[in-house]
Write an enzyme that holds these catalytic residues in place. Structure first.
Site, short mmCIF file in Angstrom:
data_model
loop_
_atom_site.label_atom_id
_atom_site.label_comp_id
_atom_site.label_asym_id
_atom_site.label_seq_id
_atom_site.Cartn_x
_atom_site.Cartn_y
_atom_site.Cartn_z
N LYS A 91 0.86 -1.19 0.00
CA LYS A 91 0.00 0.00 0.00
C LYS A 91 0.89 1.23 0.00
O LYS A 91 1.99 1.15 0.56
CB LYS A 91 -0.90 0.02 1.25
CG LYS A 91 -1.86 -1.14 1.36
CD LYS A 91 -3.08 -0.97 0.50
CE LYS A 91 -3.98 -2.21 0.57
NZ LYS A 91 -5.14 -2.17 -0.32
N LYS B 201 2.03 -9.26 -1.85
CA LYS B 201 1.19 -9.28 -3.04
C LYS B 201 1.03 -7.87 -3.58
O LYS B 201 0.89 -6.91 -2.82
CB LYS B 201 -0.17 -9.84 -2.61
CG LYS B 201 -1.31 -9.72 -3.55
CD LYS B 201 -2.59 -10.24 -2.89
CE LYS B 201 -3.81 -9.68 -3.58
NZ LYS B 201 -3.90 -8.23 -3.61
N ASP C 192 -1.22 -4.97 -5.40
CA ASP C 192 -2.65 -4.72 -5.30
C ASP C 192 -3.31 -5.07 -6.64
O ASP C 192 -2.64 -5.21 -7.66
CB ASP C 192 -2.95 -3.29 -4.84
CG ASP C 192 -4.06 -3.30 -3.79
OD1 ASP C 192 -4.96 -4.16 -3.89
OD2 ASP C 192 -4.04 -2.46 -2.89
N GLU C 193 -4.62 -5.21 -6.61
CA GLU C 193 -5.31 -5.77 -7.79
C GLU C 193 -5.31 -4.82 -8.98
O GLU C 193 -5.49 -5.26 -10.11
CB GLU C 193 -6.75 -6.19 -7.43
CG GLU C 193 -7.77 -5.06 -7.31
CD GLU C 193 -7.60 -4.23 -6.04
OE1 GLU C 193 -6.88 -4.70 -5.12
OE2 GLU C 193 -8.17 -3.13 -5.96
N HIS D 232 -7.11 -13.28 -7.48
CA HIS D 232 -7.86 -12.19 -6.86
C HIS D 232 -9.23 -12.14 -7.52
O HIS D 232 -9.37 -12.54 -8.67
CB HIS D 232 -7.11 -10.86 -7.05
CG HIS D 232 -7.64 -9.76 -6.18
ND1 HIS D 232 -8.76 -9.04 -6.51
CD2 HIS D 232 -7.21 -9.28 -4.99
CE1 HIS D 232 -8.99 -8.15 -5.55
NE2 HIS D 232 -8.06 -8.27 -4.62
N LYS E 104 -13.49 -5.38 5.84
CA LYS E 104 -14.19 -4.26 5.23
C LYS E 104 -15.14 -4.69 4.11
O LYS E 104 -15.92 -3.89 3.61
CB LYS E 104 -13.18 -3.23 4.70
CG LYS E 104 -12.41 -3.67 3.44
CD LYS E 104 -11.43 -2.60 2.95
CE LYS E 104 -10.56 -3.13 1.82
NZ LYS E 104 -9.54 -2.19 1.34
#
Lengths: 425, 425
Positions: free
Chosen positions: A151, A177, A179-180, A269, A309
């Site tokens: 992030k 990983k 992010d998508e 994902h 979330k």
């Protein structure tokens, strides 16, 4: 005007081992009965159309799908295997999850589960590594695996990205990983990111003595996706990640085929799944998507968190976890039985708003065969990424050592700080 | 606990030509305001996450998406182009149509329209042929094109399939299409079907003196799909059809790339779209899907019928038709303006429960630049396929000659019979 969607309901029919069975939730449009709409669904998804046609024959009519159960708004439909092309997931979905969603005669339609007949099951590869293969590769026998997502989602350059990964690994994270939505943007190019991050992985492995993993996001047009998988291999990577729903099932099959030689672990994902899965009355369940992903053969799949979330209630997420990890699935409610045979289990991934304080509940719900991925819950730690990684690994170790989280936090500073910031349940 | 989905709403922001703009319908979860959820949507789909992270910087934060309009349940969001990888549709969708559908803080979310910035638009090919290219190829200047789907959907063998196609062509059909779930099953193998059907096409062309088209369904795993496209080319085919949603966007891009050399026209079927498009409050609009399909570059796309067996109201279907066929789109309601520049128009296809009696209304609604596909409405004719083909072509000719359908039916037996069976509107 009498349509030709007739003769597809037969509640005395007993599905055979040659049948693909689907469980659907159906809401008829105003003025239609469940039986009428069941006819439409089974007809349109097999050999029927809205009017009698001169080219129909009794032999072809016999190939039609059969609604063998109508129970309130739920139906079960058996499709003879012959309707499908083995090894062609898009074709199967164009039948059982195609035009039927758009029919005027129904208001809502949801594909809840799919039971694969042997003939179809054998035509797909399933995971190459699965849970056992991944645990062996990572040299982690029992505890949940501990992952993070770099992030911010987007914005770091290649060097910054590799550095954040490095700190996470040093802090105790097993798996890092992308992010998508990070693939190869101008601020962070794929090839350079892979080189830099894998170099840091080697360094982190030397420093920690642990196996460390980087999952680069190869989501792209099919050939470019494969090219990127080869770049990963050439740089001694072990894993690729792909957004299975935005690339689509053809590309996922192509990727799985390529892995037969390339021997990389596939992390799946599920970005966009909520567009299809979220409405409980329409679309397709995440269970069905997970079913498809397992059959094609991803090794890891996001299934939800219950506690984070993203939406997804306990019952649903637990059922998805079982669907992809167990060898036998018992029929229960609208979930169909399944014997997975030689198709290996997929490692369930929990991600989305996780932090250390949620780990005990998460493991309680889903067991130890999960990969816990926390992005904000690592890099948002008051002490930064490395401290956040420590806190997450401590939370997992507290489970491994069977010590309550709060107790464990007393002697583990980073975990204590995480709990102070985000609480625990 | 304060999340970090903040700073993404700026209603004074004016989108620039560098921004990709999305129009979303949003319903907050209980206890959340529109403004809060707007922050979540823009944050999660660009550079934000649920908590402040140590790795964020002011420079990265500036790359974030901006909600520049909140109007009731509708928001408009501007994304700097830099967030996206040009030419990578799955990546773009993993951002603007990815995780956000699953967020707990919202109840419903629908992506209504996408406005492409030049930088992104230039990175895709768009249709190779488009409407003009197809009309030129088919040597039909003005009237709607006249198509059929071989019925029953599944079950005919290769010879039977070719024979039904032949009769349809002789009767006046321009375009014959496989059904969306016919690919290469044991009862009807792809290669043999293509050979047999294209041989009959040649014969039909010699007999009628008209150009005739066969669209074989190549839906499959990506490499197999391309292999089948090459089989079509080797057998002197001109077209392929593909189920764009069940193969997925990576494969559609791969197919479009391959067509640069192979020069086949791409017909896009939309099986499964209803799972995503049907709920007016959630998922993605068919308009947005059509937008994506045009940008990648299919030549023909199913858009609905208004009048047939599939849902889709007049306003919506007309708007989709305009979106894919016009050069400029005016902003209207939740539809965003678009300048399509060099991206060619896509030929709109209407299919699903059509018969000759519906043609006048259909053409009235959508204009003459449509391809009318009728399956049951041809093969269900009391006189069989060839009579049904005559009736359909007569309906289209009545439009071309500007003679009311009922009037035209007086002197055209097959049309009269079709109207007697199915009525007209």
């Amino acid at each position: 005007m009498k349509g030709a969607y007739t003769g597809f309901v037969n509640t005395r029919y007993k599905p055979t081992s040659n049948d693909l069975v689907c469980s659907f939730y159906v809401e008829p449009a105003r003025g239609k009965t469940m039986r009428q709409v069941a006819e439409h669904v089974a007809g349109e998804s097999s050999v029927g159309t809205w009017t009698e046609v001169a080219t129909m024959s009794p032999k072809i009519k016999k190939m039609g799908a059969k609604v063998f159960k109508i129970n309130g708004n739920w139906i079960k439909v058996a499709y003879p295997s012959e309707l499908f092309e083995p090894g062609n997931m898009p074709q199967i979905l164009s039948s059982i999850a195609g035009n039927i969603y758009g029919m005027k005669s129904l208001k809502n339609l949801r594909l809840e589960d799919i039971q694969w007949p042997k003939k179809i099951m054998r035509s797909f590869k399933g995971p190459q590594f699965g849970i056992k293969g991944i645990r062996k590769f990572l040299e982690v026998d029992k505890r949940p695996l501990c992952g993070t997502i770099i992030k911010p989602k987007l914005g770091l350059n290649e060097i910054g990205h590799a550095q954040v990964a490095f700190e996470a690994w040093l802090g105790g994270i097993d798996i890092v990983k992308d992010d998508e939505n990070l693939t190869s943007q101008s601020f962070n190019r794929f090839e350079k990111r892979v080189k830099e991050t894998l170099r840091k992985r080697d360094k982190a492995e030397r420093k920690t003595g642990e196996k460390k993993v980087y999952m680069p996001n190869i989501t792209a047009e099919t050939k470019e996706m494969l090219r990127r998988a080869h770049i990963v291999k050439e740089n001694n990577g072990d894993y690729v990640m792909v957004d299975v729903l935005t690339v689509g099932w053809s590309a996922v099959q192509t990727l799985r085929d390529e892995m037969q030689d390339l021997k990389l672990i596939i992390h799946a994902h599920r970005a966009m799944h909520g567009a299809i899965t979220r409405n409980p009355k329409h679309g397709m369940s995440m269970l069905a998507i997970a079913d498809i992903a397992r059959l094609i053969g991803v090794d890891q799949l996001h299934i939800g968190t219950v506690v984070g979330k993203m939406e997804g209630n306990k019952k649903e997420v637990v059922a998805i976890g079982e669907e992809i990890e167990r060898k036998f699935i018992q029929a229960k409610g609208h979930i169909l039985a399944e014997k997975w045979g030689n198709i290996k289990p997929v490692f369930a991934v929990c991600s989305g708003g996780l932090h250390p304080g949620l780990i005990p509940k998460l493991v309680d719900y889903l067991g130890e065969d999960i990969i816990v991925q926390a992005g904000g819950g690592v890099h948002g730690h008051p002490g930064g990424t490395m401290a956040g990684a420590h806190a997450m690994r401590q939370a997992i170790n507290s489970f491994r050592d069977n010590i309550p989280l709060k107790e464990y936090a007393k002697t583990h500073k980073e975990l204590k700080e995480a709990i102070e910031k985000w609480g625990y349940i």
